[in-house]
Design a protein around this motif. Structure first.
Motif, short mmCIF file in Angstrom:
data_model
loop_
_atom_site.label_atom_id
_atom_site.label_comp_id
_atom_site.label_asym_id
_atom_site.label_seq_id
_atom_site.Cartn_x
_atom_site.Cartn_y
_atom_site.Cartn_z
N THR B 140 0.82 -1.21 0.00
CA THR B 140 0.00 0.00 0.00
C THR B 140 0.86 1.26 0.00
OG1 THR B 140 -0.12 -0.12 2.40
CG2 THR B 140 -1.98 -1.04 1.18
N VAL B 141 2.16 1.11 0.18
CA VAL B 141 3.03 2.29 0.18
C VAL B 141 4.21 2.23 -0.80
CG1 VAL B 141 2.55 3.27 2.44
CG2 VAL B 141 4.13 1.35 2.26
N CYS B 142 4.69 1.07 -1.17
CA CYS B 142 5.90 1.01 -1.99
C CYS B 142 5.58 1.24 -3.47
CB CYS B 142 6.66 -0.30 -1.78
SG CYS B 142 5.77 -1.75 -2.35
N SER B 143 6.60 1.64 -4.23
CA SER B 143 6.37 2.01 -5.63
C SER B 143 6.77 0.88 -6.57
CB SER B 143 7.18 3.26 -5.97
OG SER B 143 8.56 2.93 -6.10
N ILE B 144 6.20 0.89 -7.75
CA ILE B 144 6.55 -0.11 -8.77
C ILE B 144 8.02 0.03 -9.16
CG2 ILE B 144 6.14 -0.80 -11.17
CD1 ILE B 144 3.99 -1.80 -9.26
N GLY B 145 8.53 1.26 -9.24
CA GLY B 145 9.94 1.45 -9.58
C GLY B 145 10.84 0.76 -8.55
N GLY B 146 10.51 0.93 -7.27
CA GLY B 146 11.27 0.27 -6.21
C GLY B 146 11.12 -1.24 -6.29
N ASN B 147 9.93 -1.71 -6.62
CA ASN B 147 9.69 -3.15 -6.76
C ASN B 147 10.55 -3.74 -7.89
OD1 ASN B 147 6.04 -3.23 -6.18
ND2 ASN B 147 7.74 -2.83 -4.80
N VAL B 148 10.62 -3.00 -8.99
CA VAL B 148 11.43 -3.46 -10.13
C VAL B 148 12.90 -3.51 -9.71
CG1 VAL B 148 12.33 -2.71 -12.36
CG2 VAL B 148 9.86 -2.77 -11.97
N ALA B 149 13.35 -2.46 -9.04
CA ALA B 149 14.76 -2.40 -8.66
C ALA B 149 15.12 -3.52 -7.69
CB ALA B 149 15.08 -1.04 -8.06
N GLU B 150 14.19 -3.88 -6.80
CA GLU B 150 14.48 -4.91 -5.80
C GLU B 150 14.00 -6.30 -6.25
OE1 GLU B 150 16.33 -4.22 -3.45
OE2 GLU B 150 16.02 -2.17 -2.74
N ASN B 151 13.34 -6.40 -7.38
CA ASN B 151 12.66 -7.65 -7.76
C ASN B 151 11.81 -8.14 -6.58
OD1 ASN B 151 11.76 -9.89 -9.13
ND2 ASN B 151 13.68 -11.05 -8.92
N ALA B 152 10.92 -7.26 -6.13
CA ALA B 152 10.16 -7.51 -4.91
C ALA B 152 9.32 -8.77 -5.02
CB ALA B 152 9.25 -6.31 -4.63
N GLY B 153 9.17 -9.40 -3.88
CA GLY B 153 8.34 -10.59 -3.79
C GLY B 153 7.16 -10.29 -2.87
N GLY B 154 6.53 -11.34 -2.42
CA GLY B 154 5.40 -11.19 -1.51
C GLY B 154 4.87 -12.58 -1.22
N LYS B 159 3.25 -19.02 -5.73
CA LYS B 159 2.56 -19.54 -6.91
C LYS B 159 2.79 -18.68 -8.14
CE LYS B 159 -1.97 -21.02 -8.56
NZ LYS B 159 -3.29 -21.47 -8.10
N TYR B 160 2.82 -17.35 -7.95
CA TYR B 160 2.76 -16.47 -9.11
C TYR B 160 4.11 -15.90 -9.55
CZ TYR B 160 -2.24 -16.82 -8.52
OH TYR B 160 -3.52 -17.32 -8.42
N GLY B 161 5.16 -16.10 -8.78
CA GLY B 161 6.46 -15.59 -9.20
C GLY B 161 6.69 -14.17 -8.73
N PHE B 162 7.92 -13.72 -8.90
CA PHE B 162 8.35 -12.42 -8.36
C PHE B 162 8.11 -11.32 -9.39
CE2 PHE B 162 10.89 -16.06 -7.15
CZ PHE B 162 10.42 -16.20 -5.86
N THR B 163 8.53 -10.11 -9.05
CA THR B 163 8.31 -8.98 -9.95
C THR B 163 8.82 -9.29 -11.35
OG1 THR B 163 8.42 -7.43 -8.11
CG2 THR B 163 8.80 -6.53 -10.31
N VAL B 164 10.00 -9.92 -11.45
CA VAL B 164 10.61 -10.14 -12.76
C VAL B 164 9.71 -10.95 -13.70
CG1 VAL B 164 11.89 -12.22 -12.04
CG2 VAL B 164 12.79 -10.80 -13.88
N THR B 165 8.87 -11.80 -13.14
CA THR B 165 7.97 -12.59 -13.97
C THR B 165 6.85 -11.74 -14.56
OG1 THR B 165 8.41 -14.43 -12.48
CG2 THR B 165 6.51 -14.69 -13.90
N HIS B 166 6.65 -10.58 -13.97
CA HIS B 166 5.47 -9.78 -14.33
C HIS B 166 5.79 -8.48 -15.03
CE1 HIS B 166 2.87 -12.58 -12.17
NE2 HIS B 166 3.90 -12.70 -11.35
N VAL B 167 7.07 -8.24 -15.33
CA VAL B 167 7.43 -7.02 -16.06
C VAL B 167 7.74 -7.41 -17.50
CG1 VAL B 167 9.03 -5.09 -16.25
CG2 VAL B 167 8.37 -5.95 -14.00
N LEU B 168 7.03 -6.80 -18.43
CA LEU B 168 7.22 -7.17 -19.84
C LEU B 168 8.20 -6.22 -20.52
CD1 LEU B 168 3.43 -7.72 -20.55
CD2 LEU B 168 5.15 -9.50 -20.28
N GLU B 169 8.05 -4.94 -20.28
CA GLU B 169 8.85 -3.96 -21.00
C GLU B 169 9.12 -2.77 -20.08
OE1 GLU B 169 7.94 -2.77 -25.30
OE2 GLU B 169 7.29 -0.98 -24.22
#
Ligand SMILES: Cc1cc2nc3c(=O)[nH]c(=O)nc-3n(C[C@H](O)[C@H](O)[C@H](O)COP(=O)(O)OP(=O)(O)OC[C@H]3O[C@@H](n4cnc5c(N)ncnc54)[C@H](O)[C@@H]3O)c2cc1C
Lengths: 394, 487
Positions: B140-154, B159-169
């Motif tokens: 609810t507070v972190c940014s997508i840019g930060g998620n991309v940089a950290e390859n954030a999980g959760g 089941k669904y994979g980390f940030t890297v699985t969900h960034v296309l371009e």
């Protein structure tokens, strides 16, 4: 040759008729020593696994073929952790056989899996129909052992499924066509073998008639494992693999959805998921085209209606990957490729050119290209690894 | 503090982003001197708040010309010091680039700017029945840019994979100011997968200014079970048994007694009081979820679960997750200060590793509470301490880093989702040998030959690791044993 024989035993160094030498090292250290030697003498090296995809990215004529055939073991399979470590020369089939003893598998249906090796599949980023459910190859690799062109041995990633320590070089190397490093080992995350697979197919004269159903399936909750469109001059087929507990009655839901479009699913043999291979075994020019998912049916129909007299057969994955065989005169094939490339909505790779078809294997956007070239230079400053693949002259 | 930037540079920066986009006042700079890892603080020379890719490009061109290091910043929730400014650096805060640019439901994609908050991505597509899968607890507070940089999980990455699985371009501004597109909206962009290596590079390869993400269809049914156990081992065994039974739940989480108590005090999720709480979420078609849930409950009971509670409707599930997602913040109820660690181990070594951690904590006379993503072996030991007790902060940091050593020795990793940043850069040499790290540097130098992007992060440096007393330069434990036994 003697220097190579001093590294790998004599019997594993073989001179070919074309002047190239094939050397088959026994382990990562020998791979390292061979590359260090090649670097020192500026000899070009082509890593080779099963040899099923040597044309991908352009054909090379190296001084040394580095065969990974002897690195063919599954090193470990801690099945309770759903991971494994395997050497690069192991065939995909042998790996899967091994893993199935504990009811698990590496979730990728590779081309020619009885011959294609782990290293070759990784380098060419192959992916088949299972990608719909399990994601791309790069999402299945969790670590690697790599040898750089100067002989440096490096590891990346690890053996655990979740890991963000350092750069993920496995991703960079997957699909790099042997131009950056030689992969000698890989770690994979595994999945339980599917228990309830059932395959269905729906036929129509044209893909356009299947498109609304395909869109509906993609937007639905149906548990599809694979979704594939086959198209040839004789018509179109939409193949659906469902993998869910029988009590979830997914096949009934599929039938219901199909009915709304006047279509009827027929249960069929799982061999349809290997149809992709027929595209490659033909004496044809083979393309891999990427599009948005919504353009899958459109492209498949377009391929049948090109201006030239080239004949097309295509097997497309619903996520937007198309394997296409083109047959016809070299001119007709080249002009079809040019037409396809002229449409910015398509990304077209020529994986396997028929004789006389001389088109660049890849078209990489210039801005990213120069960055890729500097990555290549930093990994392989003398350009000994598969020179000419990806970038002419790099 | 007066800025180390020259007046000429400052006025050029002002010309790029305008008065509103430049912060130089010392009291305002304070906000940017640390991220979620507050034990480390460095004031930046200036903070810039660009509003477009072209502004970021102009800033980086200037930085390149003047050799000024820069640190990108999203929401500053990072837990490893990733957004900590470097000495004399500027901070590029992307909070004003927070627009959703395009939603393409038929192709299941959404294009956003980096400052968009994670939860807002799902909010933008929820009405159409879609969601964005990576769900860090800070969503609810972190940014997508930060998620991309950290390859954030959760929790649901099992089941669904980390940030890297969900960034296309992505649109990325390189450290020399060039703008490149990495990846593509269609599968498998030609050439090297530079997007794959950029994601998780912790801001050291450039600044991402736009990204197209994959969105997924919301599952038909979701059910969560809460199971109470007398020991962590019994809970961990249940996790292994569920995996062995061939199921892949959406999430499997364990909390220990201390963290249950803390969650109870802070958000009142009404958890059963027990030694170990296991949360398992299943999703999919109703009939299948019903069957799988019955099997899961069976497994838990066999392993001694004395209470199982099933949450089916949205509100009940929300309450169950609320306690888990608040776990870090709730640690503040237990102790004035705490460090959240982020090690990963092979799932099967969980009981042995936990025993070791407890012994280590007892020897230091410090309390450690544990919450973890049990399905993928990602531990979050939280070391509790009081900064006012002389020497305690140092001992707590030291303990938290030694916990990572134990994870590496068990065949795991020093970080599963929070990144290396400043905090763990010296632990990198415990996990990787010099050639491994030098190979990563080859990528770094292809993108950033001058080391301007988030310098002195992620990689061990003599300046920073030399100061450490714990001997981060001890020989790699695997170096000796030979490369045949890769970790
Ligand atoms: C209570 C709490 C719970 C958390 N739970 C989780 C969790 O479950 N899973 C998880 O993965 N993390 C978790 N985190 C950590 C943190 O929220 C994530 O790392 C998040 O991805 C950071 O996003 P941010 O926008 O705050 O980035 P910041 O902290 O601002 O920056 C993080 C890094 O990203 C870089 N960066 C930021 N934007 C860009 C950009 N546009 N281009 C290039 N680099 C950029 C920065 O330089 C820095 O290195 C949690 C944190 C807290 C406080």
């Amino acid at each position: 040759m003697e220097r190579l024989a001093a590294i790998a035993d004599e019997e594993f160094v073989v001179a070919g008729s074309n002047g190239a030498v094939t050397v088959s090292p026994a382990n990562t250290q020998q791979v390292s020593a061979i590359l260090a030697l090649a670097s020192e003498h500026r000899l070009s090296v082509a890593p080779i696994g099963g040899g099923t995809k040597q044309t991908w990215g352009g054909i090379t004529s190296p001084h040394i073929y580095l065969s990974l055939a002897r690195l063919n073991r599954v090193i470990e399979h801690p099945w309770q952790d759903l991971t494994c470590t395997v050497q690069a020369g192991c065939t995909w089939f042998a790996l899967q056989q091994n893993l199935s003893q504990h009811g698990q598998f590496a979730a990728l249906d590779a081309l020619f899996s009885d011959r294609a090796t782990v290293g070759g599949i990784l380098s060419s980023n192959d992916s088949g129909a299972l990608r719909q459910r399990y994601g791309s190859l790069r999402d299945l690799v969790i670590g690697m052992t790599l040898v750089l062109s100067d002989g440096t041995i490096a590891r990346t990633g690890g053996k655990v499924v979740k890991n963000v320590a350092g750069y993920d070089l496995s991703k960079l190397v997957t699909g790099s066509l042997g131009t950056l490093v030689v992969i000698t080992e890989a770690n994979f995350r595994l999945y339980p073998l599917p228990q309830y697979e059932r395959s269905f197919t729906l036929a129509a004269p044209q893909a356009a008639q299947l498109a609304p159903l395909l869109a509906d399936i993609r937007a639905s909750h149906l548990l599809t494992q694979s979704l594939q469109l086959r198209r040839s001059a004789s018509g179109a087929h939409l193949d659906v693999c469902i993998n869910a507990h029988p009590e979830a009655h997914q096949e009934a839901i599929l039938a219901q959805m199909a009915k709304q479009h006047g279509l009827v699913p027929e249960e069929c043999s799982p061999s349809i998921w290997r149809e992709r291979e027929t595209i490659f075994s033909a004496d044809a020019t083979v393309l891999r085209i990427s599009t948005l998912p919504t353009r899958v049916c459109t492209l498949a129909d377009q391929l049948q209606a090109t201006q030239s007299d080239a004949q097309a057969i295509s097997v497309s994955q619903a996520i937007g990957i198309h394997d296409v065989a083109l047959c016809g005169s070299a001119d007709a094939v080249a002009s079809t490729i040019a037409q396809l490339r002229a449409d910015a909505q398509n990304t077209v790779a020529v994986l396997q050119p028929a004789p006389g078809v001389d088109m660049p294997p890849h078209v990489i956007h210039p801005s990213a290209l120069s960055l890729m070239q500097s990555v290549k230079r930093n990994f392989d400053p003398h350009g000994i690894l598969n020179p000419g693949k990806f970038f002419a002259g790099a | 503090m007066s800025s180390s930037l020259t007046t000429a540079v400052l006025s050029e920066l002002r010309r790029i982003v305008g008065d509103r986009g430049l912060i130089t006042a010392a009291n305002q700079l304070q906000t940017y001197e640390c991220d979620g890892l507050t034990a480390f603080r460095v004031p930046p020379a200036a903070v810039l708040l660009p509003e477009s890719t072209s502004q970021v490009q102009s800033i980086l061109r200037l930085c390149h010309r003047e050799r000024i290091p820069f640190v990108a910043r999203g929401a500053g929730t990072g837990l490893s010091g990733g957004a900590l400014p470097a000495e004399g650096s500027i901070v590029i805060a992307l909070s004003r680039m927070n627009r959703i640019l395009n939603i393409d439901i038929p192709n299941q994609q959404i294009t956003v700017q980096p400052g968009v908050i994670n939860a807002n991505v799902t909010a933008a597509v929820a009405a159409q029945g879609y969601f964005y899968a990576p769900d860090p607890s800070s969503q609810t507070v972190c940014s997508i840019g930060g998620n991309v940089a950290e390859n954030a999980g959760g929790a649901h990455c099992l089941k669904y994979g980390f940030t890297v699985t969900h960034v296309l371009e992505m649109t990325v501004v390189l450290p020399d100011g060039d703008v490149v597109t990495l990846g593509s909206k269609t599968p498998d962009a030609p050439g090297y997968d530079l997007a794959g290596v950029f994601i998780g590079s912790e801001g050291t390869l450039g600044v991402a200014t736009e990204m197209t993400l994959r969105i997924m269809r919301k599952p038909e049914t979701v059910q969560v079970i809460l199971a109470a156990f007398d020991t962590i081992s019994a809970a961990a065994q249940s996790v292994s048994d569920v995996i062995a039974s061939g199921q892949l739940p959406a999430a499997m989480e364990i909390m220990d007694r201390l963290s249950i108590e803390a969650a109870e005090i802070s958000v009142h999720p009404n958890y059963p009081a027990c030694e170990a709480l296991l949360l398992i979420e299943l999703d999919g078609p109703q009939a299948e979820v019903d069957l799988q849930m019955a099997a899961v409950i069976d497994i838990c009971k066999k392993n001694g679960a004395w209470e199982t509670r099933l949450a089916v409707d949205e509100q009940a599930r929300f309450l169950v997750w609320k306690g888990r997602k608040a776990a870090f913040a709730a640690a503040g109820r237990l102790s004035p200060n705490y460090i959240v660690q982020d090690g990963v181990i092979p799932r099967t070594s969980l009981p042995a590793v936990l025993e070791k951690l407890n012994a280590m904590a007892a020897a230091e006379n410090l309390r450690v509470t544990n919450v973890f993503h049990a399905g993928d072996g990602n531990l979050h030991p939280i070391v509790l301490y009081n900064r006012d007790n002389p020497g305690e902060e140092e001992r707590a940091i030291d303990l938290s880093l030694r916990i990572l050593d134990v994870c590496v020795e068990a065949g795991g990793s020093i970080t599963g989702e929070h990144g290396v940043g400043r905090e763990k850069q010296c632990s990198m040499s415990y996990m990787f040998s010099d050639p491994d790290i030098e190979t990563m540097q080859r990528v770094r130098h292809a993108f950033d030959p001058l080391d301007l992007a988030n310098p002195e992060k992620l990689f061990p440096t003599p300046r920073i690791c030399g100061e450490r007393s714990r001997g981060a330069y001890a020989p790699h434990p695997l170096e000796a044993s030979g490369i045949a036994e890769v970790f």
